[in-house]
Scaffold this active site. Structure first.
Site, PDB file in Angstrom:
ATOM      1  N   PRO A  12       0.799  -1.216   0.000  1.00  8.96           N
ATOM      2  CA  PRO A  12       0.000   0.000   0.000  1.00  8.96           C
ATOM      3  C   PRO A  12       0.840   1.278   0.000  1.00  8.96           C
ATOM      4  O   PRO A  12       1.883   1.357   0.636  1.00  8.96           O
ATOM      5  CB  PRO A  12      -0.826  -0.106   1.274  1.00  8.96           C
ATOM      6  CG  PRO A  12      -0.107  -1.073   2.137  1.00  8.96           C
ATOM      7  CD  PRO A  12       0.591  -2.016   1.209  1.00  8.96           C
ATOM      8  N   ASN A  13       0.339   2.220  -0.752  1.00 10.58           N
ATOM      9  CA  ASN A  13       0.873   3.583  -0.865  1.00 10.58           C
ATOM     10  C   ASN A  13       2.168   3.693  -1.653  1.00 10.58           C
ATOM     11  O   ASN A  13       2.643   4.796  -1.905  1.00 10.58           O
ATOM     12  CB  ASN A  13       1.027   4.238   0.516  1.00 10.58           C
ATOM     13  CG  ASN A  13      -0.295   4.317   1.235  1.00 10.58           C
ATOM     14  OD1 ASN A  13      -1.282   4.765   0.673  1.00 10.58           O
ATOM     15  ND2 ASN A  13      -0.329   3.853   2.460  1.00 10.58           N
ATOM     16  N   ARG A  20       4.755  11.139  -2.112  1.00 10.27           N
ATOM     17  CA  ARG A  20       4.471  10.952  -0.687  1.00 10.27           C
ATOM     18  C   ARG A  20       5.753  11.009   0.132  1.00 10.27           C
ATOM     19  O   ARG A  20       6.655  10.205  -0.055  1.00 10.27           O
ATOM     20  CB  ARG A  20       3.800   9.587  -0.495  1.00 10.27           C
ATOM     21  CG  ARG A  20       3.522   9.256   0.949  1.00 10.27           C
ATOM     22  CD  ARG A  20       2.834   7.884   1.050  1.00 10.27           C
ATOM     23  NE  ARG A  20       2.813   7.470   2.430  1.00 10.27           N
ATOM     24  CZ  ARG A  20       3.392   6.375   2.898  1.00 10.27           C
ATOM     25  NH1 ARG A  20       4.014   5.554   2.083  1.00 10.27           N
ATOM     26  NH2 ARG A  20       3.339   6.085   4.183  1.00 10.27           N
ATOM     27  N   TYR A  25      11.057   8.809   1.731  1.00 11.30           N
ATOM     28  CA  TYR A  25      11.078   7.769   0.695  1.00 11.30           C
ATOM     29  C   TYR A  25      11.838   8.159  -0.562  1.00 11.30           C
ATOM     30  O   TYR A  25      12.029   7.322  -1.444  1.00 11.30           O
ATOM     31  CB  TYR A  25       9.647   7.368   0.332  1.00 11.30           C
ATOM     32  CG  TYR A  25       8.886   6.837   1.516  1.00 11.30           C
ATOM     33  CD1 TYR A  25       9.218   5.617   2.084  1.00 11.30           C
ATOM     34  CD2 TYR A  25       7.848   7.571   2.082  1.00 11.30           C
ATOM     35  CE1 TYR A  25       8.536   5.135   3.188  1.00 11.30           C
ATOM     36  CE2 TYR A  25       7.153   7.089   3.179  1.00 11.30           C
ATOM     37  CZ  TYR A  25       7.500   5.876   3.735  1.00 11.30           C
ATOM     38  OH  TYR A  25       6.826   5.403   4.826  1.00 11.30           O
ATOM     39  N   ASN A  76       8.153  -5.482  -0.746  1.00 11.48           N
ATOM     40  CA  ASN A  76       8.055  -4.296   0.090  1.00 11.48           C
ATOM     41  C   ASN A  76       6.576  -4.185   0.405  1.00 11.48           C
ATOM     42  O   ASN A  76       5.804  -3.661  -0.389  1.00 11.48           O
ATOM     43  CB  ASN A  76       8.563  -3.053  -0.631  1.00 11.48           C
ATOM     44  CG  ASN A  76       8.490  -1.815   0.245  1.00 11.48           C
ATOM     45  OD1 ASN A  76       7.807  -1.808   1.266  1.00 11.48           O
ATOM     46  ND2 ASN A  76       9.190  -0.777  -0.158  1.00 11.48           N
ATOM     47  N   ALA A  79       3.036  -0.891   4.960  1.00 10.41           N
ATOM     48  CA  ALA A  79       2.483  -1.020   6.310  1.00 10.41           C
ATOM     49  C   ALA A  79       2.054  -2.442   6.649  1.00 10.41           C
ATOM     50  O   ALA A  79       2.034  -2.812   7.828  1.00 10.41           O
ATOM     51  CB  ALA A  79       1.304  -0.064   6.483  1.00 10.41           C
ATOM     52  N   GLU A 100      12.653  -9.295   2.055  1.00  2.38           N
ATOM     53  CA  GLU A 100      11.859  -8.163   2.522  1.00  2.38           C
ATOM     54  C   GLU A 100      12.685  -6.900   2.303  1.00  2.38           C
ATOM     55  O   GLU A 100      13.847  -6.846   2.711  1.00  2.38           O
ATOM     56  CB  GLU A 100      11.549  -8.372   4.010  1.00  2.38           C
ATOM     57  CG  GLU A 100      10.824  -7.247   4.672  1.00  2.38           C
ATOM     58  CD  GLU A 100      10.671  -7.479   6.173  1.00  2.38           C
ATOM     59  OE1 GLU A 100      10.411  -6.492   6.876  1.00  2.38           O
ATOM     60  OE2 GLU A 100      10.827  -8.631   6.656  1.00  2.38           O
ATOM     61  N   HIS A 102      12.751  -2.510   2.452  1.00  3.16           N
ATOM     62  CA  HIS A 102      12.171  -1.232   2.882  1.00  3.16           C
ATOM     63  C   HIS A 102      13.063  -0.114   2.370  1.00  3.16           C
ATOM     64  O   HIS A 102      14.288  -0.191   2.507  1.00  3.16           O
ATOM     65  CB  HIS A 102      12.091  -1.152   4.411  1.00  3.16           C
ATOM     66  CG  HIS A 102      11.276  -2.252   5.001  1.00  3.16           C
ATOM     67  ND1 HIS A 102       9.904  -2.240   4.974  1.00  3.16           N
ATOM     68  CD2 HIS A 102      11.646  -3.417   5.583  1.00  3.16           C
ATOM     69  CE1 HIS A 102       9.465  -3.343   5.532  1.00  3.16           C
ATOM     70  NE2 HIS A 102      10.501  -4.079   5.909  1.00  3.16           N
ATOM     71  N   SER A 104      13.188   3.023   3.492  1.00  2.44           N
ATOM     72  CA  SER A 104      13.741   3.760   4.631  1.00  2.44           C
ATOM     73  C   SER A 104      14.250   2.774   5.680  1.00  2.44           C
ATOM     74  O   SER A 104      13.922   1.584   5.648  1.00  2.44           O
ATOM     75  CB  SER A 104      12.665   4.664   5.252  1.00  2.44           C
ATOM     76  OG  SER A 104      11.640   3.869   5.838  1.00  2.44           O
ATOM     77  N   ARG A 109      12.652   4.928  12.665  1.00  2.34           N
ATOM     78  CA  ARG A 109      11.343   5.556  12.550  1.00  2.34           C
ATOM     79  C   ARG A 109      10.466   5.204  13.743  1.00  2.34           C
ATOM     80  O   ARG A 109      10.961   4.754  14.775  1.00  2.34           O
ATOM     81  CB  ARG A 109      10.717   5.133  11.222  1.00  2.34           C
ATOM     82  CG  ARG A 109      11.606   5.598  10.052  1.00  2.34           C
ATOM     83  CD  ARG A 109      10.995   5.439   8.720  1.00  2.34           C
ATOM     84  NE  ARG A 109       9.727   6.149   8.651  1.00  2.34           N
ATOM     85  CZ  ARG A 109       8.779   5.863   7.772  1.00  2.34           C
ATOM     86  NH1 ARG A 109       8.955   4.889   6.899  1.00  2.34           N
ATOM     87  NH2 ARG A 109       7.662   6.544   7.756  1.00  2.34           N
TER      88      ARG A 109
END
Length: 149
Positions: A12-13, A20, A25, A76, A79, A100, A102, A104, A109
């Protein structure tokens, strides 16, 4: 799908990359990351099946669909990394390498991002390397495939 295909799944996103929160990112778009993945896969003699969905079930369906035809998965999950036991269970059923990724460094975070349901069923986790993390994951899958032959 060919027998030498790495599937790259984005959650998502991630379709909003480049717009964004670029301070987190970066400015690369998802299309830029797809081009990077295709280049990395080509260098490794692999094909790429690149997908994105904002829907948890669609990602799970994709894992089920490619479980016997792909040579590896780069995911990736956005969330869903921190919330989806169902996605974790789908990945756990695979007998191919899973990485997996990511963009960032999730450990720098918010605390809720520090836990991943996917890490325990992944062959590797790449965090904080930006889009290059995808290329690293593809290269590592290629190495693992070569080691198995």
């Amino acid at each position: 799908m060919s027998q030498q295909t790495v599937v790259v799944l984005n959650g998502p996103n991630l379709n909003l990359l480049g717009e964004r929160e670029p301070e987190i990112y970066g400015s690369d778009t998802l299309a830029d990351i797809e081009a990077l993945c295709r280049k990395a896969a080509s260098l490794a003699g692999l094909d790429v099946d690149f997908r994105q969905s904002n829907h948890e079930g669609a990602l799970i369906d994709a894992v089920h669909e490619v479980r016997k035809s792909a040579v590896g998965i780069v995911i990736n999950a956005g969330a869903y990394t921190h919330t989806s036991i169902a996605l974790r269970d789908a990945l756990a059923a695979l007998s191919i390498p899973v990485f997996e990724v990511h963009l960032s460094n999730v450990h720098r975070r918010e605390e809720f991002r520090h836990h991943s349901y996917l890490s325990a069923v992944s062959d590797g986790v790449i965090s904080g390397c930006g889009p290059s993390g995808y290329a690293y994951a593809i290269a590592r899958i290629s190495e693992l495939i070569d080691d198995r032959h």
